[in-house]
Write a protein that holds these residues in place. Structure first.
Motif, mmCIF file in Angstrom:
data_model
loop_
_atom_site.group_PDB
_atom_site.id
_atom_site.type_symbol
_atom_site.label_atom_id
_atom_site.label_comp_id
_atom_site.label_asym_id
_atom_site.label_seq_id
_atom_site.Cartn_x
_atom_site.Cartn_y
_atom_site.Cartn_z
ATOM 1 N N GLU B 145 0.861 -1.053 0.136
ATOM 2 C CA GLU B 145 -0.033 0.102 -0.141
ATOM 3 C C GLU B 145 0.939 1.306 0.085
ATOM 4 O O GLU B 145 0.509 2.117 -0.640
ATOM 5 N N GLU B 146 1.909 1.074 0.708
ATOM 6 C CA GLU B 146 2.980 2.595 0.699
ATOM 7 C C GLU B 146 3.538 2.573 -0.540
ATOM 8 O O GLU B 146 3.439 3.745 -1.031
ATOM 9 N N ILE B 147 3.827 1.358 -1.262
ATOM 10 C CA ILE B 147 4.337 1.558 -2.537
ATOM 11 C C ILE B 147 3.382 2.407 -3.587
ATOM 12 O O ILE B 147 3.414 3.090 -4.356
ATOM 13 N N GLN B 148 1.985 1.826 -3.634
ATOM 14 C CA GLN B 148 1.060 2.481 -4.356
ATOM 15 C C GLN B 148 1.015 3.784 -3.893
ATOM 16 O O GLN B 148 0.688 4.667 -5.018
ATOM 17 N N ASP B 150 2.977 6.006 -2.897
ATOM 18 C CA ASP B 150 4.144 6.752 -3.325
ATOM 19 C C ASP B 150 4.029 6.786 -4.730
ATOM 20 O O ASP B 150 4.359 7.915 -5.473
ATOM 21 N N HIS B 151 3.491 5.874 -5.650
ATOM 22 C CA HIS B 151 3.333 5.973 -6.922
ATOM 23 C C HIS B 151 2.427 7.162 -7.194
ATOM 24 O O HIS B 151 2.398 7.887 -8.315
ATOM 25 N N GLN B 153 1.550 9.571 -5.445
ATOM 26 C CA GLN B 153 2.553 10.809 -4.950
ATOM 27 C C GLN B 153 3.426 11.354 -6.180
ATOM 28 O O GLN B 153 3.281 12.384 -6.539
ATOM 29 N N LEU B 154 4.003 10.316 -6.928
ATOM 30 C CA LEU B 154 4.609 10.639 -7.932
ATOM 31 C C LEU B 154 4.256 11.094 -9.068
ATOM 32 O O LEU B 154 4.451 12.294 -9.501
ATOM 33 N N MET B 155 3.074 10.460 -9.356
ATOM 34 C CA MET B 155 2.313 10.914 -10.532
ATOM 35 C C MET B 155 1.875 12.272 -10.249
ATOM 36 O O MET B 155 1.900 13.246 -11.193
ATOM 37 N N ILE B 157 3.128 14.858 -8.268
ATOM 38 C CA ILE B 157 4.083 15.882 -8.338
ATOM 39 C C ILE B 157 4.697 15.969 -9.642
ATOM 40 O O ILE B 157 4.896 16.940 -10.161
ATOM 41 N N ALA B 158 4.548 14.856 -10.618
ATOM 42 C CA ALA B 158 5.277 14.822 -11.901
ATOM 43 C C ALA B 158 4.257 15.627 -12.676
ATOM 44 O O ALA B 158 4.620 16.167 -13.730
#
Lengths: 254, 254
Positions: B145-148, B150-151, B153-155, B157-158
């Motif tokens: 869940e943390e990985i998801q 983070d993904h 979050q990445l999306m 910010i990007a």
DNA sequence: CGAAGCGTTGAGTGCTTTCAATAGTTGTGG
DNA sequence: CCACAACTATTGAAAGCACTCAACGCTTCG
């Protein structure tokens, strides 16, 4: 091993033990018996062509993939069709584990070039983790590494200027190749400029311009997909020239 | 049907069983015996004050933390001292698991306000995972869940403009509070503007301006740390203003 | 060979940042 | 209790970095 003719290679069972990459995708110090058990579970050497998907977002999750050769791009997509590349993956990496919580994949994985992978049924793998403690630990290990890598990526996109992002990306690639016994200074980019730009949160044009910049400054030579890095230290300097970061902290232990 | 054994009510400590949050930090459907075993391992209710650290980057990793009350900020810092906030964490969340691979923490966790946490020695927890299969699964679950997240979050910010990032952040907070039985439209921000800006990859001034902007448009009222959301749908519209991204899932309790 | 796609380069715009100044808030000590 | 310092937050103005728009060269492939 008989190295005779083109005889049935399929008869020679590819096992984890004779796979040069098992140190990367399996836990260290696995005993032989354990490895045999693992071998029984793994479906080896599925070959995929460029553009083929290992799995797609929303697919049921029941398999973990270990990359044997080639490279794979993972990305998540939105209904609009917008894509966010979450990573490029090289031989030795384990893919798919991040879907454990949802039972379906939340990202897609596509081959950037011809590649071969091992498939590991997750339920079997989960069973194995009870028999092989280090296996369980290893899965956690792989996942926590992904988390760290994501945090790193976050920091990069959030705080670093475009220049530094690309430099960092190239250095990371260089290091990965180096660690796998390939040249760390000369390699081919299997991904498109578009993919790079996407991963780094930039526009394609910006990436293209930066490549030219770096080349003008003598840091590297780039021709299409082919990269030769001339000045690794110079690239490293670029990554540290972020606006808000002044002095190299010594070793004060916080 | 097992009928529970008689317990001395006066001797009741705080156990996972009577903790209103155990559904969040523990696997579902844990049997009573298993929960007892877990209870024996957990050190409960360590209280921490605002500014206190649960752990710091590079600390040895031997404990997992479950937040009981209050809120916690996690962040990583780069060699030069720059900080990247990786998340804000509310009651029911499990912290520290991402350090499994390194044996030392790669991020720091600090209380944003007075908080209380349960401490779970990791080696004991790892032992338990062999006895309680669902526990193992749960740890993988938490990490994936943390990985998801983070993904996501990445999306964000990007690809998303500043407006959409803050709107999304507020909606996410709103959802979390709502899921925990608090008001989803009126709450206090325990983190500073600086922390918000950092998480979202923005400048503090930008965050401040956006708050004012949202207020001018009647989407919310903000006074210092106090937020009242007037128009959730309006905020959602803001998050979709860009070519892509996210609809925060309702009712997913993460 | 021509179409389609990828990659490069240029010019102009704009979103966000940086710089700067003002208030409001918190904390400490006289 | 107030004063002063330090910090947090808000607001304005100007600058900059990266983006969009646009055109063109190069490569791939039917």
């Amino acid at each position: 091993m008989k190295d005779s003719t083109v005889v049935d290679l399929s008869a020679i069972r590819t096992t984890c033990q004779n796979c040069g990459l098992y140190q990367l995708c399996l836990p260290m110090g696995l005993e032989e018996g354990d490895m045999d058990r693992l071998d029984k579970v793994i479906k080896r050497r599925r070959k995929i062509e460029k553009g083929d998907h290992l799995y797609r977002m929303r697919d049921a999750f029941n398999t973990v993939y270990a990359i044997r050769s080639g490279s794979v791009k993972t990305y998540t997509s939105i209904e609009n069709g917008a894509e966010q590349v979450t990573g490029f993956h090289l031989p030795g990496e384990l893919l798919g584990l991040n879907a454990v919580s949802t039972k379906f994949h939340t990202d897609s994985a596509v081959a950037l070039e011809t590649a071969s992978v091992c498939e590991i049924p997750f339920d079997r793998l989960e069973d194995l983790t009870r028999e092989i403690p280090s296996m369980q630990h290893h899965m956690l290990h792989v996942m926590s590494e992904e988390i760290q890598s994501d945090h790193c990526q976050l920091m990069m996109i959030a705080k670093m200027p475009a220049e530094a992002r690309l430099a960092r990306f190239l250095l990371s690639l260089s290091m990965h190749f180096g660690n796998r016994g390939f040249s760390a200074t000369e390699f081919n980019l299997s991904m498109s400029r578009n993919d790079i730009a996407n991963l780094l949160g930039l526009a394609v044009e910006t990436v293209s311009r930066l490549f030219s910049h770096f080349q003008d400054e003598g840091l590297l030579t780039v021709e299409r997909k082919h990269i030769v890095i001339h000045d690794i230290d110079g690239l490293m300097d670029v990554t540290t020239k972020c606006p808000s970061q002044p002095l190299p902290n010594k070793k004060s232990s916080d």
